[in-house]
Scaffold this motif. Structure first.
Motif, PDB file in Angstrom:
ATOM      1  N   PHE A   1       3.373   4.695 -33.566  1.00 18.14           N
ATOM      2  CA  PHE A   1       2.252   5.218 -33.944  1.00 18.14           C
ATOM      3  C   PHE A   1       1.272   4.272 -32.867  1.00 18.14           C
ATOM      4  O   PHE A   1       1.596   3.179 -32.487  1.00 18.14           O
ATOM      5  N   GLN A   2      -0.013   4.766 -32.686  1.00 10.23           N
ATOM      6  CA  GLN A   2      -1.091   3.992 -32.177  1.00 10.23           C
ATOM      7  C   GLN A   2      -2.385   4.144 -32.673  1.00 10.23           C
ATOM      8  O   GLN A   2      -2.650   5.472 -33.015  1.00 10.23           O
ATOM      9  N   LEU A   3      -3.108   3.222 -32.719  1.00  7.56           N
ATOM     10  CA  LEU A   3      -4.443   3.271 -33.277  1.00  7.56           C
ATOM     11  C   LEU A   3      -5.439   2.945 -32.140  1.00  7.56           C
ATOM     12  O   LEU A   3      -5.287   2.196 -31.146  1.00  7.56           O
ATOM     13  N   VAL A   4      -6.255   4.150 -31.851  1.00  2.00           N
ATOM     14  CA  VAL A   4      -7.016   4.179 -30.608  1.00  2.00           C
ATOM     15  C   VAL A   4      -8.550   4.478 -31.162  1.00  2.00           C
ATOM     16  O   VAL A   4      -9.003   5.294 -31.981  1.00  2.00           O
ATOM     17  N   GLU A   5      -9.369   3.366 -30.403  1.00  2.09           N
ATOM     18  CA  GLU A   5     -10.833   3.648 -30.692  1.00  2.09           C
ATOM     19  C   GLU A   5     -11.603   3.946 -29.569  1.00  2.09           C
ATOM     20  O   GLU A   5     -11.283   3.377 -28.437  1.00  2.09           O
ATOM     21  N   LEU A   6     -12.498   4.859 -29.684  1.00  9.49           N
ATOM     22  CA  LEU A   6     -13.211   5.407 -28.263  1.00  9.49           C
ATOM     23  C   LEU A   6     -14.782   5.227 -28.741  1.00  9.49           C
ATOM     24  O   LEU A   6     -15.123   5.473 -29.716  1.00  9.49           O
ATOM     25  N   LEU A   7     -15.323   4.986 -27.694  1.00  8.48           N
ATOM     26  CA  LEU A   7     -16.839   4.791 -27.556  1.00  8.48           C
ATOM     27  C   LEU A   7     -17.281   5.940 -26.524  1.00  8.48           C
ATOM     28  O   LEU A   7     -17.076   5.720 -25.476  1.00  8.48           O
ATOM     29  N   GLY A   8     -17.634   6.982 -27.145  1.00  2.39           N
ATOM     30  CA  GLY A   8     -17.803   8.178 -26.114  1.00  2.39           C
ATOM     31  C   GLY A   8     -16.611   8.886 -25.739  1.00  2.39           C
ATOM     32  O   GLY A   8     -15.657   9.032 -26.632  1.00  2.39           O
ATOM     33  N   SER A   9     -16.024   8.682 -24.484  1.00  2.00           N
ATOM     34  CA  SER A   9     -14.864   9.006 -23.902  1.00  2.00           C
ATOM     35  C   SER A   9     -14.175   7.822 -23.363  1.00  2.00           C
ATOM     36  O   SER A   9     -12.852   7.958 -22.994  1.00  2.00           O
ATOM     37  N   GLU A  10     -14.698   6.713 -23.629  1.00  2.00           N
ATOM     38  CA  GLU A  10     -14.022   5.320 -22.979  1.00  2.00           C
ATOM     39  C   GLU A  10     -13.153   4.751 -24.417  1.00  2.00           C
ATOM     40  O   GLU A  10     -13.799   4.496 -25.245  1.00  2.00           O
ATOM     41  N   VAL A  11     -11.568   4.446 -24.008  1.00  2.00           N
ATOM     42  CA  VAL A  11     -11.040   3.655 -25.029  1.00  2.00           C
ATOM     43  C   VAL A  11     -11.440   2.134 -24.946  1.00  2.00           C
ATOM     44  O   VAL A  11     -11.632   1.568 -23.883  1.00  2.00           O
ATOM     45  N   SER A  12     -11.884   1.929 -26.081  1.00  2.00           N
ATOM     46  CA  SER A  12     -12.377   0.438 -26.383  1.00  2.00           C
ATOM     47  C   SER A  12     -11.212  -0.512 -26.994  1.00  2.00           C
ATOM     48  O   SER A  12     -11.334  -1.690 -27.001  1.00  2.00           O
ATOM     49  N   SER A  13     -10.298   0.129 -27.708  1.00  2.00           N
ATOM     50  CA  SER A  13      -9.312  -0.642 -28.302  1.00  2.00           C
ATOM     51  C   SER A  13      -7.937   0.340 -28.493  1.00  2.00           C
ATOM     52  O   SER A  13      -8.117   1.535 -28.705  1.00  2.00           O
ATOM     53  N   ARG A  14      -6.709  -0.166 -28.312  1.00  2.00           N
ATOM     54  CA  ARG A  14      -5.673   0.445 -28.505  1.00  2.00           C
ATOM     55  C   ARG A  14      -4.464  -0.369 -29.142  1.00  2.00           C
ATOM     56  O   ARG A  14      -4.095  -1.474 -28.320  1.00  2.00           O
ATOM     57  N   LYS A  15      -3.811  -0.180 -30.347  1.00  2.00           N
ATOM     58  CA  LYS A  15      -2.853  -0.983 -30.756  1.00  2.00           C
ATOM     59  C   LYS A  15      -1.929  -0.176 -31.003  1.00  2.00           C
ATOM     60  O   LYS A  15      -1.819   0.929 -31.548  1.00  2.00           O
ATOM     61  N   ALA A  16      -0.308  -0.495 -31.022  1.00  2.00           N
ATOM     62  CA  ALA A  16       0.876   0.072 -31.099  1.00  2.00           C
ATOM     63  C   ALA A  16       1.357  -0.114 -32.419  1.00  2.00           C
ATOM     64  O   ALA A  16       1.530  -1.459 -32.571  1.00  2.00           O
ATOM     65  N   GLY A  17       2.460   0.354 -33.047  1.00  2.21           N
ATOM     66  CA  GLY A  17       3.213   0.070 -34.037  1.00  2.21           C
ATOM     67  C   GLY A  17       4.474   1.177 -34.145  1.00  2.21           C
ATOM     68  O   GLY A  17       4.521   2.168 -33.660  1.00  2.21           O
ATOM     69  N   GLU A  18       5.269   0.613 -35.137  1.00  9.35           N
ATOM     70  CA  GLU A  18       6.642   1.696 -35.520  1.00  9.35           C
ATOM     71  C   GLU A  18       6.610   2.261 -36.612  1.00  9.35           C
ATOM     72  O   GLU A  18       6.555   3.447 -36.430  1.00  9.35           O
ATOM     73  N   THR A  19       6.315   1.606 -37.738  1.00 12.23           N
ATOM     74  CA  THR A  19       6.618   2.432 -38.917  1.00 12.23           C
ATOM     75  C   THR A  19       5.599   2.060 -39.855  1.00 12.23           C
ATOM     76  O   THR A  19       5.335   0.737 -39.625  1.00 12.23           O
ATOM     77  N   GLY A  20       5.257   2.765 -40.890  1.00 13.37           N
ATOM     78  CA  GLY A  20       4.055   2.243 -42.059  1.00 13.37           C
ATOM     79  C   GLY A  20       3.387   3.215 -42.439  1.00 13.37           C
ATOM     80  O   GLY A  20       3.525   4.385 -42.314  1.00 13.37           O
ATOM     81  N   ILE A  21       2.463   2.989 -43.394  1.00 14.93           N
ATOM     82  CA  ILE A  21       1.433   3.905 -43.849  1.00 14.93           C
ATOM     83  C   ILE A  21      -0.073   3.338 -43.386  1.00 14.93           C
ATOM     84  O   ILE A  21      -0.330   2.151 -43.792  1.00 14.93           O
ATOM     85  N   ILE A  22      -0.681   4.129 -42.795  1.00 13.78           N
ATOM     86  CA  ILE A  22      -2.137   3.802 -42.248  1.00 13.78           C
ATOM     87  C   ILE A  22      -2.973   4.582 -43.065  1.00 13.78           C
ATOM     88  O   ILE A  22      -2.846   5.822 -43.289  1.00 13.78           O
TER      89      ILE A  22
END
Length: 306
Positions: free
Chosen positions: A100-121
């Motif tokens: 999985f990846q967690l992505v934060e955007l401001l408008g259409s610009e990526v401000s943060s991006r984090k990756a992981g394998e398994t889990g509950i989010i």
């Protein structure tokens, strides 16, 4: 105003999300008070929420038809968004088998991006998130199928919805089960997310163009002449008149493109037999006429002021 629960495992990904969306209008201080009470679990149920909002003078609109989940490639995407004064903030989770990846955007610009394998989010406000975490720790069955996990998440969301109006009872569930190892999952997520963000950029560009076009249309519509002189007849050919526009008038087409500038000629049509070169053309009560005898004229252009 959302609750999204995502499970990412070795055999696939499943997400569940409520469909609630709440719009506010009112005093900023009172709105902050209302939100604080909501997020601390002090307001229980929709009726209590509406009553408290009315006490604070806040207008609210509650809908339960917002789609917060989407299949993108071999991933499930969950999104929550907050509209600011100038930009929309988006938090997204993209999930697939083993990644999985967690992505934060401001408008259409990526401000943060984090990756992981398994889990509950879990995405949600603090009160809803803590309730969901408590239900998962007590009731979640990790050995169940993806389908069953989705059904469990739906039950948890509905239970949370019974305690806070920030979450709705309507729930969507989506799952994907491709065969990926962790490395393949991240490669697929990278490509999928990059393409998905490009789609968002194009959408925002299109939206901006639409807004600009609407602004132009509003501005030009305000310039349509509904009263006053617009020019004079310079040639008569049967029922066809050539009218020279005066210094304050232009002719536009349906797309607001200029067809004739001031001083240039436009074609008009008449049923009158009493038209002479030099006759003044005017508009009265939005009707195009000869000024001398009120004879009606027609044309295929939009007459606007400069």
């Amino acid at each position: 105003m959302s609750l999204i629960i995502a499970y990412i495992g070795k055999k696939g990904c499943v997400m569940a999300a409520d469909k609630r969306k709440i719009g506010y209008f009112g005093d900023k201080e009172n709105l902050k008070t209302l939100e604080d009470e909501l997020y601390h679990g002090m307001i229980n149920g929709d009726e209590a929420f509406k009553k408290r909002a009315e006490e604070l003078g806040i207008s609210i609109k509650i809908t339960d038809d917002a789609s917060k989940l989407k299949i993108v490639g071999n991933c499930v995407r969950g999104e929550v968004s907050t509209k600011g004064t100038f930009e929309t903030k988006r938090r997204r989770i993209y999930g697939t088998t083993n990644g999985f990846q967690l992505v934060e955007l401001l408008g259409s610009e990526v401000s943060s991006r984090k990756a992981g394998e398994t889990g509950i989010i879990i995405f949600g406000n603090n009160f809803a998130k803590k309730m969901a975490e408590s239900l998962i720790s007590k009731k979640f069955k990790p050995s169940s199928s993806l389908k069953a996990k989705g059904e469990q998440f739906e039950e948890f969301i509905k239970e949370v919805a019974s305690k806070t109006p920030t979450v709705g009872n309507n729930v969507d569930i989506l799952k994907q089960e491709p065969i990926f190892n962790p490395s393949e999952a991240q490669k697929h997520l990278n490509v999928t997310i990059d393409n998905d963000v490009k789609v968002l950029v194009k959408f925002r560009q299109s939206l901006t163009e639409q807004i600009v076009q609407q602004s132009i249309e509003i501005e030009m519509a305000n310039k349509i002449i509904n009263k006053g002189d617009i020019g004079r007849v310079v040639s008569v050919d049967g029922n066809i008149l050539y009218v020279q526009l005066n210094s304050k008038t232009q002719a536009l087409d349906g797309n607001w493109k200029q067809l004739a500038a001031p001083g240039q000629n436009v074609i008009m049509f008449t049923e009158s037999n009493n038209v002479n070169v030099g006759d003044e053309v005017t508009i009265e009560n939005e009707d195009l006429r000869l000024k001398k005898d009120k004879s009606s004229l027609k044309c295929d252009v939009i007459l606007c002021s400069l």
